[in-house]
Scaffold this motif. Structure first.
Motif, PDB file in Angstrom:
ATOM      1  N   ARG A 184       0.802  -1.161   0.060  1.00  0.00           N
ATOM      2  CA  ARG A 184      -0.026  -0.024  -0.024  1.00  0.00           C
ATOM      3  C   ARG A 184       0.931   1.315  -0.185  1.00  0.00           C
ATOM      4  O   ARG A 184       1.870   1.361   0.534  1.00  0.00           O
ATOM      5  CB  ARG A 184      -0.795   0.007   1.186  1.00  0.00           C
ATOM      6  N   LEU A 185       0.531   2.252  -0.697  1.00  0.00           N
ATOM      7  CA  LEU A 185       1.023   3.402  -0.810  1.00  0.00           C
ATOM      8  C   LEU A 185       0.756   4.368   0.520  1.00  0.00           C
ATOM      9  O   LEU A 185      -0.484   4.806   0.673  1.00  0.00           O
ATOM     10  CB  LEU A 185       0.936   4.332  -2.049  1.00  0.00           C
ATOM     11  N   THR A 186       1.791   4.344   1.529  1.00  0.00           N
ATOM     12  CA  THR A 186       1.091   5.246   2.567  1.00  0.00           C
ATOM     13  C   THR A 186       1.640   6.592   2.809  1.00  0.00           C
ATOM     14  O   THR A 186       1.052   7.119   3.927  1.00  0.00           O
ATOM     15  CB  THR A 186       1.874   4.252   3.811  1.00  0.00           C
ATOM     16  N   GLY A 187       2.570   6.975   2.078  1.00  0.00           N
ATOM     17  CA  GLY A 187       2.692   8.479   2.320  1.00  0.00           C
ATOM     18  C   GLY A 187       3.707   8.823   1.126  1.00  0.00           C
ATOM     19  O   GLY A 187       4.399   7.938   0.754  1.00  0.00           O
ATOM     20  N   PHE A 188       3.786  10.128   1.078  1.00  0.00           N
ATOM     21  CA  PHE A 188       4.821  10.701  -0.043  1.00  0.00           C
ATOM     22  C   PHE A 188       5.089  12.085   0.165  1.00  0.00           C
ATOM     23  O   PHE A 188       4.030  12.675   0.989  1.00  0.00           O
ATOM     24  CB  PHE A 188       4.516  10.402  -1.453  1.00  0.00           C
ATOM     25  N   ARG A 189       6.207  12.610  -0.236  1.00  0.00           N
ATOM     26  CA  ARG A 189       6.336  13.931  -0.263  1.00  0.00           C
ATOM     27  C   ARG A 189       7.153  14.470  -1.555  1.00  0.00           C
ATOM     28  O   ARG A 189       7.773  13.854  -2.249  1.00  0.00           O
ATOM     29  CB  ARG A 189       7.459  14.270   0.718  1.00  0.00           C
ATOM     30  N   THR A 190       6.605  15.724  -2.208  1.00  0.00           N
ATOM     31  CA  THR A 190       7.015  16.025  -3.351  1.00  0.00           C
ATOM     32  C   THR A 190       8.222  17.185  -2.950  1.00  0.00           C
ATOM     33  O   THR A 190       7.997  18.179  -2.227  1.00  0.00           O
ATOM     34  CB  THR A 190       5.867  16.764  -4.113  1.00  0.00           C
ATOM     35  N   PHE A 191       9.119  17.140  -4.011  1.00  0.00           N
ATOM     36  CA  PHE A 191      10.298  18.219  -4.146  1.00  0.00           C
ATOM     37  C   PHE A 191      10.418  18.804  -5.462  1.00  0.00           C
ATOM     38  O   PHE A 191      10.662  18.152  -6.509  1.00  0.00           O
ATOM     39  CB  PHE A 191      11.797  17.521  -3.579  1.00  0.00           C
ATOM     40  N   MET A 192      10.433  20.009  -5.391  1.00  0.00           N
ATOM     41  CA  MET A 192      10.462  20.620  -6.858  1.00  0.00           C
ATOM     42  C   MET A 192      11.623  20.872  -7.458  1.00  0.00           C
ATOM     43  O   MET A 192      12.202  21.890  -8.036  1.00  0.00           O
ATOM     44  CB  MET A 192       9.759  22.030  -6.750  1.00  0.00           C
ATOM     45  N   THR A 193      12.560  19.922  -7.236  1.00  0.00           N
ATOM     46  CA  THR A 193      13.937  19.868  -7.644  1.00  0.00           C
ATOM     47  C   THR A 193      14.142  20.153  -8.924  1.00  0.00           C
ATOM     48  O   THR A 193      15.094  21.246  -9.343  1.00  0.00           O
ATOM     49  CB  THR A 193      14.569  18.652  -7.173  1.00  0.00           C
TER      50      THR A 193
END
Lengths: 295, 295
Positions: free
Chosen positions: B157-166
């Motif tokens: 299961r995809l439990t969490g994530f964070r986006t970086f505008m690199t």
């Protein structure tokens, strides 16, 4: 009766310049601005631009003292950086004469050095800072802008500083990333600005925090009209988050609107003692003090 | 004999799209790319663009499964975000049909939510990630790019994530700030890239660390030809600095050049277990798994 002019001062930035008629004591008698910044000029152009902007002021032959990017490599004439800690005397005795035989002098920039070499640089802000802090005075000076500087002064000496690309990054993010789509001008939504500051102070992963401009808008918590304010707050908050000394008094130098935003952000960050200073007043007083201190 | 086509997959990004002929098991039989990304299309345009790119594949009437920005608000048809944690079944049972009566379906994006609402969003990466991790599998997936995602998967299961505008920030800084003046292309100076990574990992004040691109060049420690690599390293280093779990295995998804840079940076950061995956393979397998899991 106005005091007699003792010095023509010039603050020659990358994208514009200001000429100042300065009286004894450092008071500004008159001020003129021009868009011909040092970034677009060849070495041979500077004298003509100055004559064009302030030729009438130069007729009586007052000395001219120039700070800022005119002294950068490849501009009017390079004035090598003074290393930190830099005192008024050290800066005043490193003036460079760009036009042989004429009473025109360029103030050197100041650099932070370590054993491996250059760590940070300024050109122009040193003059403002030396104008704000007299002999024996100590404090923290902040010059918000394209490249904000945070400088420490101890006993009247500029002992160190760090540059933050806050304004440059704000403009680039707005012009050139997904966040800038449909983004308006800042200065319309104070609540969004403050929310951005709080987020920027708390979230040390800036490239991730920036994406919150988009997510907050998608989620309906941020109105599109407040997005530029939120972004500005985020970047200013991230700048302030890096400052360890929140108990020290701060002198904030700069134009009304931007300095006002910084004052709000510094307050949110817990800086208790924040004083404001006008940039023209600071630079005129700095030029006058440097001129008086030369040997 | 090639396996019969069971599914036409489409990964419809903001600035381009890829169509894939997918066999049972998720294998890619053929692939086509097109520059007509969802960012520039009206809802009525999508079906025609798809017919134009892959009309011959559609003749036998296979089902079509689309992931990515085609499901964003205002595009082909909005497919509301599934909240994290999101399982394969939950995503597969939230497909949206953009053209009534046709066997075409859009995969929803996935969102991180908290009590105040939306915290982060993805559209397209969820399909890659669900393709990489089978039932019961756990790990960390990184999808480098314009907006890099770091996602945790637990028990499939995809439990969490964070986006970086690199990547978005790299391009904007290069095009639009003082650092971009005379800056070339990255990929020419590996040593400069690694120095940038080390600096980005260590220095949490990114807007100040960025100014080091200029100071390192002024100070002669960075050759102008290596400045783009140093900047890229700095931004990737700052992204990785925000990751707490360096002992976890990481799957790195993406094109050779960029994933290679991330692999170098992850190694410098102390990530011991890094595996590489091809983006097309991951998305095809994800689409096939989602298609098979729908009820």
């Amino acid at each position: 009766l106005p005091a007699p002019t003792v010095l023509i001062g010039v603050d020659w930035g990358t994208s514009n310049l200001r000429a100042l008629r300065i009286a004894d004591g450092g008071e500004v008698q008159a001020e003129r601005a021009d868009p011909r910044g040092a970034g677009g000029l060849d070495p041979a152009d500077f004298a003509a631009v100055l004559a064009d902007l302030a030729g009438d002021w130069l007729e009586e032959g007052p000395p001219v003292l120039v700070c800022g990017m005119a002294g950068a490599r490849g501009r009017w004439r390079e004035a090598p950086y003074c290393p930190c800690p830099a005192s008024l005397d050290e800066v005043a005795n490193a003036l460079v004469q760009p036009e042989p035989g004429r009473d025109i002098w360029i103030v050197p920039g100041v650099a932070v050095m370590d054993e491996t070499g250059l760590r940070d640089v300024m050109r122009g802000e040193e003059t403002q800072i030396l104008g704000l802090f007299g002999e024996g005075e100590s404090g923290l000076a902040v010059t918000p802008g394209t490249h904000s500087k945070w400088a420490t002064v101890e006993d009247g000496r500029l002992t160190g500083f760090r540059t933050f690309m806050t304004g440059d990054l704000f403009a680039a993010v707005r012009r050139d990333t997904i966040l800038g789509q449909d983004m308006g001008e800042p200065g319309v939504d104070g609540a969004a600005f403050r929310r951005g500051v709080v987020r920027g102070l708390a979230d040390r992963a800036l490239t991730a925090a920036l994406f919150s401009v988009r997510v907050e808008t998608l989620g309906g918590r941020l109105e599109p009209r407040g997005a530029a304010d939120y972004l500005s707050g985020l970047l200013i908050g991230a700048e302030i988050a890096a400052q360890p000394h929140r108990d020290r008094p701060v002198v904030l130098v700069g134009a009304e609107a931007l300095a006002g935003r910084y004052a709000t952000a510094l307050d949110l960050a817990g800086f208790a003692r924040v004083e404001r200073a006008d940039a023209s007043v600071a630079v005129a007083r700095g030029l006058w003090r440097i001129w008086r201190a030369r040997r």
